[in-house]
Design a protein around this motif. Sequence first.
Motif, mmCIF file in Angstrom:
data_model
loop_
_atom_site.group_PDB
_atom_site.id
_atom_site.type_symbol
_atom_site.label_atom_id
_atom_site.label_comp_id
_atom_site.label_asym_id
_atom_site.label_seq_id
_atom_site.Cartn_x
_atom_site.Cartn_y
_atom_site.Cartn_z
ATOM 1 N N ILE A 244 0.857 -1.179 0.000
ATOM 2 C CA ILE A 244 0.000 0.000 0.000
ATOM 3 C C ILE A 244 0.897 1.234 0.000
ATOM 4 N N TYR A 245 0.616 2.168 -0.914
ATOM 5 C CA TYR A 245 1.518 3.293 -1.148
ATOM 6 C C TYR A 245 0.750 4.606 -1.233
ATOM 7 N N ASN A 246 1.446 5.675 -0.845
ATOM 8 C CA ASN A 246 1.002 7.005 -1.225
ATOM 9 C C ASN A 246 1.493 7.246 -2.645
ATOM 10 N N ALA A 247 0.550 7.357 -3.591
ATOM 11 C CA ALA A 247 0.897 7.548 -5.000
ATOM 12 C C ALA A 247 0.736 9.024 -5.342
ATOM 13 N N TYR A 248 1.840 9.733 -5.522
ATOM 14 C CA TYR A 248 1.824 11.178 -5.741
ATOM 15 C C TYR A 248 1.682 11.466 -7.232
ATOM 16 N N PHE A 249 0.630 12.199 -7.597
ATOM 17 C CA PHE A 249 0.365 12.470 -9.010
ATOM 18 C C PHE A 249 0.938 13.836 -9.412
ATOM 19 N N PRO A 250 1.252 14.005 -10.710
ATOM 20 C CA PRO A 250 1.839 15.276 -11.161
ATOM 21 C C PRO A 250 0.840 16.418 -11.207
ATOM 22 N N ASN A 251 -0.444 16.115 -11.421
ATOM 23 C CA ASN A 251 -1.487 17.146 -11.399
ATOM 24 C C ASN A 251 -2.827 16.475 -11.114
ATOM 25 N N ALA A 252 -3.821 17.287 -10.745
ATOM 26 C CA ALA A 252 -5.112 16.742 -10.302
ATOM 27 C C ALA A 252 -5.838 16.008 -11.418
ATOM 28 N N ASP A 253 -5.709 16.471 -12.670
ATOM 29 C CA ASP A 253 -6.388 15.805 -13.776
ATOM 30 C C ASP A 253 -5.859 14.385 -13.952
ATOM 31 N N ILE A 254 -4.548 14.222 -13.877
ATOM 32 C CA ILE A 254 -3.949 12.876 -13.959
ATOM 33 C C ILE A 254 -4.417 12.041 -12.761
ATOM 34 N N GLY A 255 -4.515 12.667 -11.590
ATOM 35 C CA GLY A 255 -4.979 11.947 -10.409
ATOM 36 C C GLY A 255 -6.386 11.411 -10.580
ATOM 37 N N LYS B 53 3.088 1.101 -14.502
ATOM 38 C CA LYS B 53 2.135 1.777 -15.386
ATOM 39 C C LYS B 53 1.909 3.218 -14.939
ATOM 40 N N LEU B 54 1.818 3.433 -13.650
ATOM 41 C CA LEU B 54 1.585 4.782 -13.137
ATOM 42 C C LEU B 54 2.823 5.666 -13.269
ATOM 43 N N GLN B 55 4.011 5.064 -13.155
ATOM 44 C CA GLN B 55 5.237 5.846 -13.284
ATOM 45 C C GLN B 55 5.344 6.515 -14.650
ATOM 46 N N VAL B 56 4.799 5.874 -15.675
ATOM 47 C CA VAL B 56 4.827 6.445 -17.022
ATOM 48 C C VAL B 56 4.138 7.803 -17.049
ATOM 49 N N PHE B 57 3.147 7.988 -16.178
ATOM 50 C CA PHE B 57 2.386 9.236 -16.139
ATOM 51 C C PHE B 57 2.903 10.208 -15.077
ATOM 52 N N ASN C 281 0.688 -3.563 -7.111
ATOM 53 C CA ASN C 281 1.799 -4.477 -7.345
ATOM 54 C C ASN C 281 2.827 -3.779 -8.237
ATOM 55 N N ASP C 282 3.939 -4.465 -8.513
ATOM 56 C CA ASP C 282 5.032 -3.830 -9.266
ATOM 57 C C ASP C 282 4.587 -3.402 -10.660
ATOM 58 N N GLU C 283 3.790 -4.245 -11.317
ATOM 59 C CA GLU C 283 3.347 -3.923 -12.676
ATOM 60 C C GLU C 283 2.468 -2.664 -12.682
ATOM 61 N N GLU C 284 1.586 -2.559 -11.698
ATOM 62 C CA GLU C 284 0.702 -1.401 -11.632
ATOM 63 C C GLU C 284 1.485 -0.120 -11.319
ATOM 64 N N MET C 285 2.516 -0.247 -10.485
ATOM 65 C CA MET C 285 3.337 0.917 -10.188
ATOM 66 C C MET C 285 4.086 1.383 -11.434
ATOM 67 N N ILE D 175 -13.145 7.122 -19.885
ATOM 68 C CA ILE D 175 -11.775 6.676 -20.120
ATOM 69 C C ILE D 175 -10.842 7.387 -19.153
ATOM 70 N N GLY D 176 -9.930 6.640 -18.543
ATOM 71 C CA GLY D 176 -8.973 7.226 -17.617
ATOM 72 C C GLY D 176 -7.581 7.222 -18.214
ATOM 73 N N LEU D 177 -6.563 6.958 -17.389
ATOM 74 C CA LEU D 177 -5.202 6.828 -17.906
ATOM 75 C C LEU D 177 -5.098 5.624 -18.823
ATOM 76 N N TYR D 178 -5.828 4.584 -18.464
ATOM 77 C CA TYR D 178 -5.905 3.363 -19.251
ATOM 78 C C TYR D 178 -7.377 3.014 -19.426
ATOM 79 N N PRO D 179 -7.681 2.205 -20.417
ATOM 80 C CA PRO D 179 -9.085 1.814 -20.614
ATOM 81 C C PRO D 179 -9.551 0.815 -19.568
ATOM 82 N N THR D 180 -10.869 0.668 -19.463
ATOM 83 C CA THR D 180 -11.483 -0.414 -18.706
ATOM 84 C C THR D 180 -12.342 -1.214 -19.661
ATOM 85 N N ASP D 181 -12.555 -2.472 -19.373
ATOM 86 C CA ASP D 181 -13.356 -3.300 -20.274
ATOM 87 C C ASP D 181 -14.261 -4.232 -19.488
ATOM 88 N N GLY D 182 -15.273 -4.767 -20.176
ATOM 89 C CA GLY D 182 -16.231 -5.664 -19.532
ATOM 90 C C GLY D 182 -17.078 -4.990 -18.483
#
Length: 733
Positions: free
Chosen positions: A45-56, A88-92, A82-86, A401-408
């Motif tokens: 569990i992490y504090n995930a700091y975003f670059p701006n509110a829209d990205i958040g 993905k977020l680091q890219v943004f 998990n590591d993979e999800e982190m 739509i967010g940073l990534y798509p959702t499906d189903g």
Amino acid sequence: MKTALQAFSALTLAVSLAHTGLAHAQEHQHDTFNLLEQEKANTQIYNAYFPNADIGRKAAISFHGQLLESHYPKGYLVMELNDEEMQKLQVFGFTFAPATEFITKRNQILSKLQTQMLSAQQKSLSMAADVSANNVSISGIPGYSCYATVEETFAVAADMASSKPNLAQWLDIGDSWEKGAGVGGHDLRVLKLTNRSKTGTKPKLFINSAIHAREYTTAALTLDFARQLVDGYGVDADATWILDHHEVHILLMTNPDGRKKAETGLSWRKNANQNYCGAGSNSRGADLNRNFTFGWNSTNGQGSSGSQCNDTYRGPSAGSEPEIKALESYVRSLWPDRRGSGKNDAAPSDTSGIHLDVHSYSELVLWPWGDTSQAAPNGTALQTLGRKFAFFNNYRPQQSIGLYPTDGTSDGISYGELGVPSYTFELGTEFFQSCSTYNNTIKPNNLPALLYAAKVVRTPYITPGGPDISNLSLSNGGSTGVPAGTAVTLSGSASDARFNNSNGTESTQAISAVEYYINQAPWDSGASPTALLPSDGSFNSVSEGFSGTLNTAGLSEGKYLVYVRARDASGTWGAVSASFLVIDNDATQPPANYCSASSGSANYEWIGRVQVGSFNNSSGAATYSDFTGQNISLVRGSNSLTLTPQFSSGAYRQGWRVWIDLNKDGDFDDSGEAVYTSSGTSTSAVSGSFNIASSVASGATRMRVAMRYNATPASPCGSYNYGEVEDYTVVIP
């Protein structure tokens, strides 16, 4: 912090005993103890700091399954990653730090829960002889009295159907996974609301809630909406005509098995399918909102997870979960397929029906598509209705739509397959939202949005583009009872500008016409309208006051629905609003000698909301509004009061004064009748109280609320430059 964890106590065991028996309750308690132990061991569990509110905010959409808390003002989200999800977020541009404060508080609460459970277990044998469904008082999830448990929700719905069978049906549409597997579980049930004595084909609103177990506010809101409609039938004009002409179908508990897990304080999201991730794991189950057949895994792993223990696990195949099978089957029975098979095939503009999927949290109104940034083929109309919903709840309206798509997701069955407009409401700011926030903010702001959906469900791709009616009132006691032949003035406001423009601007047009119908809806065969006139002499603005005299001559005694709607310059008729006209030949008329009062202009500011105790009335721009058709129940002693200004652009300082005709002599001039005066002027809401003495006579009388620009109103009569005056009926017990 997920404060619902603090609420679990020995009462949880008592409830289980009452419903399932001692042996099953002890087994359930042991299972819950172990699940809490598993949750304590989770440190990803992490504090995930975003670059701006829209990205958040976009991250909150794409990573909703990982979201635990939001701290937008402080620039971070608390997330389980998990590591993979982190990565993905680091890219943004996200950075991370361990959420040590969150984890410490969580573990303290979980340990306290386990201690309470062990203590309760020692008392279980003696309790077993004394506990029954009849002598245990259950009032919501422990610590959250505003949120009914699964059993309580079902009991309230069943009682509606039993006590008012002409308005409500409680339908069994399938079984949860646990029930199908023979390990407990629940029926999936829909509460169908409509006046069954009014036959014929009716447009249908379908709402589902609590598809994600830990989202406490969602089922509470939809149950409160059902209460508003059923309890309001014959009392509230809008609730009455909606149930006469439309159908509302509510799947209150879409995921009842998971919800029971979340009621213990676990942060449970998925269903309880034991075939995935281990039968005893608190990560078991499938994410039901990634399991819908249309678009299932359409993003090849981006919009959902193939890992059984992940919170967004989509299930082994499209529509694999019994809860989704039941929901999809029911939805297909409501509406025909009016959209082609191609991704870019639009549904016809006259398509009927709306599907609302109520979630928490993030304060968003979302519409398709969520698996691509491409706009849906009906995207413009979806956006218009989305901005209209967001006008009521003040949430951010946007494509899902967010940073990534959702499906189903749930919009697949309604919009993707059938062409029916579909929306997701993300309520509030926490999964385990406090009852004070629910009662004071989420419920009063979102019930009007749900009511609006029920109003426009006949033509949802058309009607939201037209004007709305508000502030309807009838003079001379027309809503409470007048003799036939009495001149009754119908007045109100029409606005083509009630959109939330926080994410783009919706086009608006001038009002071109307003009309009313007595005891006929505009769509009824042979319905005959009567025009209403603009208050300022011409319809030429996006917001207009209107009035007209109802012809009551020759009407027999009884209660009549008066339907009102407005058209804008584009030719679009907006949503219908209604008021009751009551003809009572024995009625006596109230005194007509109250002095007139108003401001000279409401172009810049007006009274936006009046709250007295539990009474709450929101209104639009006007110089004077007659709300005497609305009764405010007062109490002896102190009555709380909150008065809220509203502005067209910049905020201006306002002063307030409230008068009540306590001796019922037709004026506000007597000593003590100025019951509230604001302390100076302010740009924001003012709150206070006023006292009703024991010596004041019981009965109905008039209250006048005055708001004036840059000064406290000095007199209850006359006019002044800017602001508004509103009159109400108050009832003294």
